[in-house]
Design a protein around this motif. Structure first.
Motif, PDB file in Angstrom:
ATOM      1  N   PRO A 294       0.844  -1.194   0.000  1.00  0.00           N
ATOM      2  CA  PRO A 294       0.000   0.000   0.000  1.00  0.00           C
ATOM      3  C   PRO A 294       0.882   1.247   0.000  1.00  0.00           C
ATOM      4  O   PRO A 294       1.891   1.308   0.720  1.00  0.00           O
ATOM      5  N   ARG A 295       0.544   2.193  -0.885  1.00  0.00           N
ATOM      6  CA  ARG A 295       1.341   3.431  -1.057  1.00  0.00           C
ATOM      7  C   ARG A 295       2.784   3.102  -1.378  1.00  0.00           C
ATOM      8  O   ARG A 295       3.704   3.809  -1.005  1.00  0.00           O
ATOM      9  N   ALA A 296       2.996   1.955  -2.039  1.00  0.00           N
ATOM     10  CA  ALA A 296       4.305   1.493  -2.520  1.00  0.00           C
ATOM     11  C   ALA A 296       5.220   1.001  -1.417  1.00  0.00           C
ATOM     12  O   ALA A 296       6.378   0.653  -1.672  1.00  0.00           O
ATOM     13  N   ILE A 297       4.739   0.927  -0.141  1.00  0.00           N
ATOM     14  CA  ILE A 297       5.564   0.449   0.980  1.00  0.00           C
ATOM     15  C   ILE A 297       5.142  -0.989   1.286  1.00  0.00           C
ATOM     16  O   ILE A 297       3.973  -1.243   1.612  1.00  0.00           O
ATOM     17  N   PRO A 298       6.039  -2.003   1.156  1.00  0.00           N
ATOM     18  CA  PRO A 298       5.668  -3.408   1.336  1.00  0.00           C
ATOM     19  C   PRO A 298       5.067  -3.662   2.714  1.00  0.00           C
ATOM     20  O   PRO A 298       5.610  -3.247   3.740  1.00  0.00           O
ATOM     21  N   ARG A 299       3.936  -4.350   2.714  1.00  0.00           N
ATOM     22  CA  ARG A 299       3.262  -4.701   3.962  1.00  0.00           C
ATOM     23  C   ARG A 299       2.956  -6.198   4.020  1.00  0.00           C
ATOM     24  O   ARG A 299       3.074  -6.813   5.072  1.00  0.00           O
ATOM     25  N   TYR A 300       2.524  -6.761   2.872  1.00  0.00           N
ATOM     26  CA  TYR A 300       2.216  -8.185   2.809  1.00  0.00           C
ATOM     27  C   TYR A 300       3.305  -8.854   1.980  1.00  0.00           C
ATOM     28  O   TYR A 300       3.534  -8.487   0.808  1.00  0.00           O
ATOM     29  N   ILE A 301       3.992  -9.854   2.565  1.00  0.00           N
ATOM     30  CA  ILE A 301       5.178 -10.453   1.928  1.00  0.00           C
ATOM     31  C   ILE A 301       5.046 -11.967   1.996  1.00  0.00           C
ATOM     32  O   ILE A 301       4.660 -12.538   3.029  1.00  0.00           O
ATOM     33  N   TYR A 302       5.405 -12.602   0.853  1.00  0.00           N
ATOM     34  CA  TYR A 302       5.471 -14.058   0.850  1.00  0.00           C
ATOM     35  C   TYR A 302       6.655 -14.468  -0.016  1.00  0.00           C
ATOM     36  O   TYR A 302       6.815 -13.970  -1.144  1.00  0.00           O
ATOM     37  N   PRO A 303       7.507 -15.390   0.551  1.00  0.00           N
ATOM     38  CA  PRO A 303       7.515 -15.917   1.919  1.00  0.00           C
ATOM     39  C   PRO A 303       8.164 -14.893   2.842  1.00  0.00           C
ATOM     40  O   PRO A 303       9.071 -14.175   2.443  1.00  0.00           O
ATOM     41  N   LEU A 304       7.727 -14.858   4.059  1.00  0.00           N
ATOM     42  CA  LEU A 304       8.243 -13.870   4.990  1.00  0.00           C
ATOM     43  C   LEU A 304       9.608 -14.238   5.550  1.00  0.00           C
ATOM     44  O   LEU A 304      10.472 -13.359   5.652  1.00  0.00           O
ATOM     45  N   PRO A 305       9.861 -15.528   5.905  1.00  0.00           N
ATOM     46  CA  PRO A 305      11.182 -15.864   6.460  1.00  0.00           C
ATOM     47  C   PRO A 305      12.297 -15.500   5.480  1.00  0.00           C
ATOM     48  O   PRO A 305      12.260 -15.885   4.306  1.00  0.00           O
ATOM     49  N   GLY A 306      13.273 -14.771   5.965  1.00  0.00           N
ATOM     50  CA  GLY A 306      14.408 -14.350   5.165  1.00  0.00           C
ATOM     51  C   GLY A 306      14.179 -13.041   4.439  1.00  0.00           C
ATOM     52  O   GLY A 306      15.114 -12.482   3.865  1.00  0.00           O
ATOM     53  N   ASN A 307      12.928 -12.559   4.404  1.00  0.00           N
ATOM     54  CA  ASN A 307      12.612 -11.331   3.685  1.00  0.00           C
ATOM     55  C   ASN A 307      12.084 -10.247   4.612  1.00  0.00           C
ATOM     56  O   ASN A 307      11.402  -9.315   4.183  1.00  0.00           O
ATOM     57  N   GLU A 308      12.370 -10.370   5.934  1.00  0.00           N
ATOM     58  CA  GLU A 308      11.851  -9.403   6.895  1.00  0.00           C
ATOM     59  C   GLU A 308      12.359  -7.994   6.622  1.00  0.00           C
ATOM     60  O   GLU A 308      11.683  -6.990   6.935  1.00  0.00           O
ATOM     61  N   SER A 309      13.533  -7.894   5.984  1.00  0.00           N
ATOM     62  CA  SER A 309      14.115  -6.560   5.767  1.00  0.00           C
ATOM     63  C   SER A 309      13.321  -5.741   4.758  1.00  0.00           C
ATOM     64  O   SER A 309      13.506  -4.520   4.660  1.00  0.00           O
ATOM     65  N   ILE A 310      12.427  -6.389   4.043  1.00  0.00           N
ATOM     66  CA  ILE A 310      11.651  -5.663   3.027  1.00  0.00           C
ATOM     67  C   ILE A 310      10.540  -4.859   3.677  1.00  0.00           C
ATOM     68  O   ILE A 310      10.136  -3.805   3.180  1.00  0.00           O
ATOM     69  N   ILE A 311      10.028  -5.353   4.811  1.00  0.00           N
ATOM     70  CA  ILE A 311       8.863  -4.724   5.447  1.00  0.00           C
ATOM     71  C   ILE A 311       9.191  -3.270   5.796  1.00  0.00           C
ATOM     72  O   ILE A 311      10.202  -2.980   6.437  1.00  0.00           O
TER      73      ILE A 311
END
Length: 567
Positions: free
Chosen positions: A107-124
């Motif tokens: 939303p508003r170009a800022i990542p909120r929903y991520i799959y898969p989440l493990p290993g990608n927490e830095s994107i949030i």
């Protein structure tokens, strides 16, 4: 044995030939080298194209996932269960498609929903619109405003490794809501397209449209490579290839074979030149000795040739005279054949006209009345000369106009329609075909009656499909007894032979038609007299000069109650 001077000449010629052959070999070597390089480049280009197509297909094929992700997100933006549904949906996409690093909804170009989440927490929470890399910021802005899929990279991904990021804007109503994103693993894409590890005989490298090399050795682009343009959904990459050991090494073996063969050929040709020149020098000495003998023999042959030439001239003269006599005789025979053919054709035409006239004369004589006689004549003429339709026009009793005779000949529904459209016509004057022939007493041919203004029934003829027309008068005692009109379904210029045949028959028909018309008039007069004689209410009878009763009318017979035989 060859002389010393002969050997010197042969050696000089051999050295000169060696220099010439060496120069030719050098030029040929340069040409063949260029040909080998061109062939090698064409071969590598053909080998490289499938890899480039596979890479383009692997990337563009995965970008379609964004459209499905957008279609999933837009109707569920306000649902409280969106996070759980997104995880299930994204898990299906992730499992079904290889090479996807991460799927996000921002939303508003800022990542909120991520799959898969493990290993990608830095994107949030990472805001790409404020990314330190200007090209990333520009790609996000382009995705938001273009509403089309945009492609970034290859860049270093936040979870690690090189990859591509594809983005697509999501709308809520008519307003911008956010972005759906997928990140693709570059190494997986290279393996999927066969570029990693790649063909064993080539060095490969690839760079993006800005010129940044992200795969392979940068030196490949400095080695005159074969470059294949990899078309992406947005922009393009360049895929380059050179032989693994360099261009010169790739053609070394065939070039060595060529040079070895050239050396052997040059040595062989040089030896042949030496032997040939040496042999030529020996032959020159022998030729000199033989020249004297030949000169003497030539003088004797000259005398023989003079005698032979005289005999040939006499033979040619006799041959020319014979040819002239043959040509003259052939010309005489040709003229005789032409005259004979003309005479035979004239006899056939005369016989045809005679038979046609006899047939018509007999049929007309047997006809019941004037119009039947005309019908017989029209049918016979059409059958004999090939006309498709025939009709007759006859002067009325006072000779002021022409009337269409019920006698005609023709086949087909179009003919019937033409007759019905013509029945009411009574041509009297003007420029019409029938009136002109009636007045001029001369036959007339029209190549196409459906288009000429000289034919007053042109529209009717066009509807019936009629084309060429011929009108011929039948004359007796200098009076036109009838105008015979004929039509055919094809147009054409005047056929003099056909006009002559029909005119000849019409000329002979005049007196027959006149007699038949007179007979019919006599019968009509007698019929009218009998009608008047028998229908009058007065007693009437016919007597011969001696007073004998020849005939009594029906009124008198009924009054005395007798029949004609009784009185």
């Amino acid at each position: 044995m060859p002389s010393k001077g002969t050997n010197h000449v042969a050696l000089a010629a051999a050295f000169l030939a060696l220099g010439l052959f060496t120069w030719v070999w050098w030029k040929t070597n340069l040409w063949y080298r260029q040909e080998l390089l061109s062939g090698q480049r064409a071969h590598i280009g053909a080998e490289l194209a499938p890899y480039g197509n596979a890479l383009s297909g692997a990337i563009n094929g995965k970008l379609g996932i964004l459209n499905g992700l957008k279609a999933f997100v837009e109707p569920r933006l306000s649902e409280p269960s969106f996070a759980a549904e997104f995880d299930r949906f994204a898990a299906g996409l992730y499992a079904a498609t290889t090479g996807i690093k991460v799927i996000t909804v921002a939303p508003r170009a800022i990542p909120r929903y991520i799959y898969p989440l493990p290993g990608n927490e830095s994107i949030i929470g990472h805001d790409p619109m404020h990314d330190p890399r200007p090209d990333v910021r520009a790609d996000v802005e382009r995705a938001v405003h273009s509403r089309e899929i945009t492609l970034s990279g290859p860049n270093e991904l936040r979870p690690g490794g090189l990859g591509l990021v594809a983005r697509l804007a999501v709308q809520k109503g008519k307003s911008f809501w956010g972005v759906v994103t997928i990140a693709l693993d570059l190494e997986n894409l290279l393996r999927e397209s066969g570029l990693s590890p790649g063909p064993a005989d080539l060095k490969l490298a690839s760079r993006d449209r800005s010129g940044r090399v992200f795969f392979g050795d940068r030196a490949v682009f400095d080695g005159e490579p074969i470059v294949y343009r990899v078309e992406l959904l947005e922009g393009f990459w360049e895929l380059a290839a050179i032989p693994r050991n360099g261009w010169n090494a790739s053609i070394r073996e065939p070039l060595a074979v060529f040079n070895g063969a050239a050396v052997l050929l040059i040595a062989s040709l040089t030896l042949l030149v030496y032997l040939g020149v040496n042999r030529e020098a020996r032959l020159m000495a022998e030729v000199k000795n033989r020249t004297a003998e030949i000169s003497q023999a030539k003088e004797e042959l000259g005398k023989d040739n003079a005698e032979r030439k005289r005999i040939e001239e006499e033979l040619n003269k006799a041959h020319i005279e014979l040819e002239q006599r043959v040509r003259q005789r052939t010309a005489d025979l040709g003229k005789a054949n032409e005259a004979l053919a003309t005479e035979i054709e004239e006899r056939k035409r005369t016989e045809q006209e005679r038979n046609l006239l006899l047939s018509i004369t007999q049929a007309v004589s047997e006809a019941a009345d004037f119009h039947s006689a005309l019908g017989v004549a029209l049918r016979k003429i059409c059958e004999a000369t090939g006309w498709a339709i025939g009709e007759a026009w006859v002067p009325n009793l006072d000779g002021t106009a022409l009337e269409l005779s019920p006698a005609w000949y023709g086949i087909g529904e179009s003919v019937e329609r033409f007759r019905k459209m013509t029945t009411a016509s009574r041509p009297q004057s003007g420029v019409g075909l029938i009136v002109r022939v009636w007045q001029s007493k001369q036959p007339e041919w029209i190549p196409d009656v459906s288009v000429t203004p000289l034919f007053n029934r042109a529209e009717a003829a066009r509807q019936a499909g009629l084309k060429a027309g011929l009108a011929v008068p039948t004359i007796a005692d200098e009076q036109v007894q009838a105008v015979l009109v004929f039509f055919m379904y094809v147009s054409g210029e005047e056929d003099r032979r056909l006009v002559e045949v029909v005119s000849a028959v019409a000329a002979q028909l005049g007196s027959l038609i006149q007699r038949k018309r007179a007979e019919q008039a006599l019968r009509e007069s007698e019929r009218r007299f009998q009608a008047i004689f028998h229908q009058t209410y007065q007693f009437g009878g016919l007597l011969n000069p001696d007073g004998t009763l020849l005939e009594a009318n029906q009124t008198a017979l009924e009054f005395i109650g007798r029949n004609l035989a009784d009185v």
